[in-house]
Scaffold this motif. Structure first.
Motif, short mmCIF file in Angstrom:
data_model
loop_
_atom_site.label_atom_id
_atom_site.label_comp_id
_atom_site.label_asym_id
_atom_site.label_seq_id
_atom_site.Cartn_x
_atom_site.Cartn_y
_atom_site.Cartn_z
N GLY A 127 0.82 -1.20 0.00
CA GLY A 127 0.00 0.00 0.00
C GLY A 127 0.86 1.26 0.00
N ALA A 128 1.94 1.25 0.81
CA ALA A 128 2.83 2.42 0.87
C ALA A 128 3.53 2.64 -0.47
N VAL A 129 3.94 1.54 -1.10
CA VAL A 129 4.59 1.64 -2.42
C VAL A 129 3.58 2.13 -3.46
N ASN A 164 10.55 -11.35 4.30
CA ASN A 164 10.69 -9.94 3.92
C ASN A 164 9.42 -9.45 3.22
N PRO A 165 8.69 -8.48 3.80
CA PRO A 165 7.42 -8.04 3.21
C PRO A 165 7.59 -7.18 1.97
N ALA A 166 8.83 -6.75 1.68
CA ALA A 166 9.06 -5.91 0.50
C ALA A 166 9.67 -6.69 -0.65
N SER A 167 9.84 -7.98 -0.46
CA SER A 167 10.46 -8.81 -1.49
C SER A 167 9.68 -8.73 -2.80
N GLY A 168 10.39 -8.36 -3.87
CA GLY A 168 9.77 -8.32 -5.20
C GLY A 168 8.96 -7.07 -5.49
N LEU A 169 8.90 -6.12 -4.56
CA LEU A 169 8.08 -4.93 -4.77
C LEU A 169 8.86 -3.78 -5.40
N ALA A 170 10.18 -3.88 -5.42
CA ALA A 170 10.99 -2.83 -6.04
C ALA A 170 11.08 -3.13 -7.54
N TYR A 171 9.94 -3.02 -8.18
CA TYR A 171 9.80 -3.51 -9.55
C TYR A 171 10.08 -2.45 -10.60
N TYR A 172 10.50 -1.25 -10.21
CA TYR A 172 10.65 -0.19 -11.20
C TYR A 172 11.69 -0.54 -12.25
N LYS A 173 11.27 -0.46 -13.47
CA LYS A 173 12.16 -0.51 -14.62
C LYS A 173 11.58 0.40 -15.68
N PRO A 174 12.41 1.09 -16.44
CA PRO A 174 11.84 1.93 -17.49
C PRO A 174 10.98 1.09 -18.41
N ALA A 175 9.80 1.59 -18.75
CA ALA A 175 8.89 0.85 -19.64
C ALA A 175 9.55 0.61 -20.98
#
Length: 346
Positions: A127-129, A164-175
């Motif tokens: 939710g925060a992300v 880890n609750p943030a695992s896999g959520l740092a998904y930013y990549k340029p489209a």
């Protein structure tokens, strides 16, 4: 002469004369190691009998805020430990990377500093992300920060944390790959705010990452040469400064030790320039939407390729990988070939 003590009497309630007035205290006694111990909690009743009654019964039930045990395993405790750790925490990462964690850590400290990390759910982190979805880089950095702290707390602090609750959520990549700026947009820089215009010329002229170009000092330019910082390789390199950039720098008034000066000794931050750039870009209409500050670095590759520079020469200027240079060289080749083909139609 003291006024009479309030006529409110209850078990464990004591009245004390403090700074010219009677104050109520709740007293608790217990035995520990064969010795009797006691503790008193001041009840901030403010002269209101009903408020005193409420606070008294909270204390009797052990629920007064002064009776709460300090939380363990909190986000604040973890962040402070990471920042102090010169070996496996903050001292383990480069200064630029450490600085990029500063803002999300401060945000976590402000909103969740006193909260128990063990109670953090994946849903809460998601939710925060999600609230940062309009700024993908910030969203990614927030998730990376949570993941970093979680891993540090488990491995280095030996805290009893789960998955880890943030695992896999740092998904930013340029489209898609960053688009090199078109000529019309470069020409529009004449109408841009000074900070955007200077940042753009530094990025295009040096071929460096926006964050490195934006923080360049004036003493990094000396005659025909400039000293650039390769952030990825964490090294300083001497690179030839093109005449166009030299002339531009000489025309800029001196406002501090940096080209983009916040004050006499500090540069403007990347986020301030990025915000100004987005505001200016919005005035150019929808056709400007695909282009970012990073696109100027890619344009530098295209211009160098079109000028006949080899891959090694382009890498010596921009510090880009061989794969990235090859990709944007193909863009330059298509432009050059299409121009040659179309001119034959004359």
């Amino acid at each position: 002469m003291r006024p009479p003590k309030p006529r409110i009497s209850r078990p464990r309630l004591n009245w004390r004369w403090v700074r010219g007035k009677w104050e109520p205290y709740h007293r608790v006694t217990w035995s520990e190691g064969g010795k009797q111990r006691c503790r008193e909690i001041k009840l901030d009743w403010r002269g209101d009998a009903q408020e005193l009654d409420r606070l008294y019964w909270l204390a009797q039930a052990g629920q007064h805020q002064a009776q709460a045990r300090p939380s363990r395993y909190t986000w604040r405790e973890c962040i402070e430990a990471w920042r102090r750790d010169k070996v496996r925490g903050a001292g383990k990462v480069k200064a630029t990377t450490r600085a990029s964690y500063q803002r999300p850590m401060d945000a976590i400290m402000e909103k969740n500093g006193a909260k128990d990390m063990r109670k953090t759910t994946r849903q809460a982190v998601r939710g925060a992300v999600g609230k940062l979805s309009d700024t993908p880089r910030k969203a990614s950095r927030y998730a990376q920060t949570v993941s970093l702290l979680w891993t540090y707390a488990r491995r280095e602090l030996d805290w009893p944390l789960g998955e880890n609750p943030a695992s896999g959520l740092a998904y930013y990549k340029p489209a898609r790959a960053f688009e090199p700026w078109p000529e019309w947009m470069v020409e529009k820089l004449e109408e841009a705010p000074a900070s955007v215009r200077i940042a753009a010329q530094l990025i295009l002229g040096t071929g460096q990452r926006p964050s490195a170009a934006i923080t360049m000092r004036r003493d990094q330019f000396s005659g025909e040469w400039m000293s650039v910082h390769d952030e990825k390789g964490d090294q300083w390199l001497e690179v030839y400064c093109p005449p166009r950039l030299r002339a531009f720098i000489q025309d800029q008034p001196v406002r501090g030790s940096h080209m983009l000066a916040k004050n006499l000794t500090e540069p403007l931050g990347y986020h301030a320039i990025e915000k100004a750039f987005r505001s200016w870009r919005s005035t150019l209409g929808e056709r400007a939407a695909p282009y970012s500050l990073h696109g100027l670095r890619k344009l530098a590759i295209v211009e160098l390729a079109e000028a006949g520079a080899s891959d090694a020469e382009i890498q010596a200027v921009t510090g880009q990988s061989a794969e990235m240079v090859a990709y944007y060289r193909s863009r330059a080749s298509r432009r050059r070939l299409s121009k040659a083909a179309q001119e034959r139609r004359k």
